[in-house]
Scaffold this motif. Structure first.
Motif, PDB file in Angstrom:
ATOM      1  N   TYR A   1     -45.415  22.108 -39.900  1.00  0.00           N
ATOM      2  CA  TYR A   1     -45.767  20.124 -38.287  1.00  0.00           C
ATOM      3  C   TYR A   1     -43.678  20.994 -37.583  1.00  0.00           C
ATOM      4  O   TYR A   1     -44.816  20.965 -36.576  1.00  0.00           O
TER       5      TYR A   1
ATOM      6  N   GLY B   1     -41.633  12.549 -33.891  1.00  0.00           N
ATOM      7  CA  GLY B   1     -42.134  12.078 -33.288  1.00  0.00           C
ATOM      8  C   GLY B   1     -41.544  10.143 -32.438  1.00  0.00           C
ATOM      9  O   GLY B   1     -40.944  10.139 -33.216  1.00  0.00           O
ATOM     10  N   ILE B   2     -42.098  10.204 -31.394  1.00  0.00           N
ATOM     11  CA  ILE B   2     -41.543   8.263 -31.326  1.00  0.00           C
ATOM     12  C   ILE B   2     -42.420   7.519 -31.377  1.00  0.00           C
ATOM     13  O   ILE B   2     -42.624   7.076 -31.827  1.00  0.00           O
TER      14      ILE B   2
ATOM     15  N   ASP C   1     -47.211  13.052 -29.216  1.00  0.00           N
ATOM     16  CA  ASP C   1     -46.037  11.917 -28.723  1.00  0.00           C
ATOM     17  C   ASP C   1     -45.288  13.255 -29.100  1.00  0.00           C
ATOM     18  O   ASP C   1     -44.353  12.957 -27.768  1.00  0.00           O
TER      19      ASP C   1
ATOM     20  N   HIS D   1     -50.757  14.345 -32.733  1.00  0.00           N
ATOM     21  CA  HIS D   1     -49.593  15.266 -31.928  1.00  0.00           C
ATOM     22  C   HIS D   1     -49.376  15.564 -30.867  1.00  0.00           C
ATOM     23  O   HIS D   1     -49.465  16.874 -30.374  1.00  0.00           O
TER      24      HIS D   1
ATOM     25  N   ALA E   1     -49.415  13.176 -39.286  1.00  0.00           N
ATOM     26  CA  ALA E   1     -49.043  14.730 -39.355  1.00  0.00           C
ATOM     27  C   ALA E   1     -50.578  15.278 -39.587  1.00  0.00           C
ATOM     28  O   ALA E   1     -50.067  16.936 -39.219  1.00  0.00           O
TER      29      ALA E   1
HETATM   30  C1  GLA Z   1     -46.067  12.556 -37.567  1.00  0.00           C
HETATM   31  C2  GLA Z   1     -45.051  11.852 -37.301  1.00  0.00           C
HETATM   32  C3  GLA Z   1     -45.024  11.624 -35.715  1.00  0.00           C
HETATM   33  C4  GLA Z   1     -46.402  12.203 -34.981  1.00  0.00           C
HETATM   34  C5  GLA Z   1     -47.993  12.170 -36.205  1.00  0.00           C
HETATM   35  C6  GLA Z   1     -48.962  13.146 -35.673  1.00  0.00           C
HETATM   36  O1  GLA Z   1     -46.417  11.154 -38.166  1.00  0.00           O
HETATM   37  O2  GLA Z   1     -43.712  11.530 -37.592  1.00  0.00           O
HETATM   38  O3  GLA Z   1     -44.124  11.033 -34.901  1.00  0.00           O
HETATM   39  O4  GLA Z   1     -46.050  13.887 -34.518  1.00  0.00           O
HETATM   40  O5  GLA Z   1     -47.066  12.832 -36.898  1.00  0.00           O
HETATM   41  O6  GLA Z   1     -49.730  12.633 -34.335  1.00  0.00           O
END
Ligand code: GLA
Length: 380
Positions: A220, A168-169, A37, A35, A330
């Motif tokens: 999330y 996120g990325i 990114d 959490h 997540a």
């Molecule tokens: C999911 C999202 C990621 C990241 C994680 C938590 O996997 O796709 O981008 O935020 O949760 O680290």
């Protein structure tokens, strides 16, 4: 038979000719940096030996025809007017095609077969793997340059805007840019990466709780909003810009809940950088200690763990071969990850399976993983 051989064989059966390309893109497990990114921070995932494979050949037109071997379903669409038809897995292909075209690329159609062994919905980024394999397929068929960070951003755009899932990325970046035998430190602001070797004589074990929670998406999004609120309080673009010292001296007056969310992110960024240093020294014990601390922070401050994840992590940590363990991804279900002594990894897997089963009455899935390359063309 390997998945590569299976993809080639099935391509021949479907299309009566050998494929022009075979591409693969892996799923991932995050060692630490959870959490962080979407707070422009640091993550330390590795690409795993579970991947999506596509065997394909260009069609010389503007149509894409893909057959999923695992679902026994075909998806076909034209590149001139891509529309969302809720085709499930097909929307990932269309979303990536849409994002590539939005970015100005001229695409060729192709036909292919898709298969894979990334468990779906387990939190090991099967969607990012499918997106990056699709991007690799289009890049091969259309002769596009392959820049991992650019392709990861387009995959993320497909996921956010076409599939409609906020993420996120990290997942697309590691699937695009992973390095054999290494984890990857990713600066999620600059998208710079550094390959970091796994400590010698260790194994990374993924422990799937086999629990999946609804409401993950809304929780999330709520966490993201709380992090943004905290960044506004500190007057910075993102929590990445707040150091642990600054957090300690300046967080008075911040709402208690938001304060705990921010504390997780700020300390997790610091732990991720420390973990990178520990790995470079080959210090498995220190990496394990940081993973344990990450779990406590995710459980108590960020509140994204679950009873099953906590049970799994405790079972793992009790084992004498375990350096450290934490929930990964997540949260609210899905997987934990453990760092263990290599030669004891099989015994560890068996012991943790029994321990988790006696705590929860659920049979877990356990994967002893190796770190692989990111998306690549394996045959042309
Ligand atoms: C999911 C999202 C990621 C990241 C994680 C938590 O996997 O796709 O981008 O935020 O949760 O680290």
């Amino acid at each position: 038979m390997s998945l590569q051989d299976k993809a080639v064989q099935e391509f021949k059966r479907h299309f009566d000719a050998p494929p022009a390309f075979v591409v693969r893109a892996p799923g991932r497990v995050n060692l630490i940096g959870e959490h962080t990114d979407y707070n422009d921070g640091f993550v330390l995932p590795m690409a795993i030996d579970h991947a999506v494979w596509i065997a394909l050949r260009p069609r010389g037109g503007r149509r894409v025809v893909a057959h999923s071997l695992d679902l026994d379903q075909e998806v076909a669409f034209g590149l001139d007017n891509i529309t969302d038809e809720n085709t499930g897995w097909g929307e990932y292909l269309k979303g990536v095609a849409w994002a590539l075209q939005e970015d100005g690329h001229t695409l060729q159609g192709w036909e292919g077969v898709v298969t894979g062994d990334v468990p779906i919905g387990a939190g090991l980024s099967s969607s990012a793997a499918l997106e990056m394999a699709t991007a690799r397929a289009f890049a091969s068929a259309s002769d596009l340059p392959w820049d991992p960070a650019t392709m990861a951003q387009l995959g993320q755009r497909a996921e956010n805007e076409w599939v409609g899932v906020s993420c996120g990325i990290m997942d697309q970046m590691i699937s695009a840019a992973g390095v054999d035998g290494h984890a990857l430190l990713i600066d999620c602001r600059s998208l710079e990466t550094q390959a970091v070797p796994l400590p010698p004589d260790t194994a990374v074990v993924v422990l799937d709780t086999v629990t999946r929670r609804g409401l993950v998406d809304s929780a999330y999004n709520e966490r993201r909003a709380q992090c943004e609120a905290a960044a506004r309080f500190f007057g910075v673009p993102a929590l990445r810009d707040v150091s642990v010292d600054q957090f300690q001296s300046q967080s008075e007056g911040l709402d208690d809940l938001i304060q705990r969310r921010a504390r997780h992110v700020v300390t997790e960024d610091a732990r991720t950088l420390e973990a990178t240093e520990a790995m470079r020294r080959g210090d498995a014990a220190e990496l394990g200690r940081l993973m344990n601390a990450s779990h406590v922070s995710l459980r108590d401050d960020f509140e994204v763990s679950s009873d099953e994840l906590n049970a799994m992590v405790e079972c793992a940590q009790q084992h004498e071969a375990c350096y450290g363990a934490r929930m990964t991804g997540a949260g609210f279900g899905g997987c934990a990850v453990a760092l263990v002594r290599d030669e004891a990894s099989q015994a560890f897997a068996e012991k943790v399976t029994a321990c988790y089963h006696s705590a929860t009455v659920i049979e877990p899935h356990v994967y002893i993983c190796t770190a692989t390359n990111g998306a690549e063309v394996v045959q042309r």
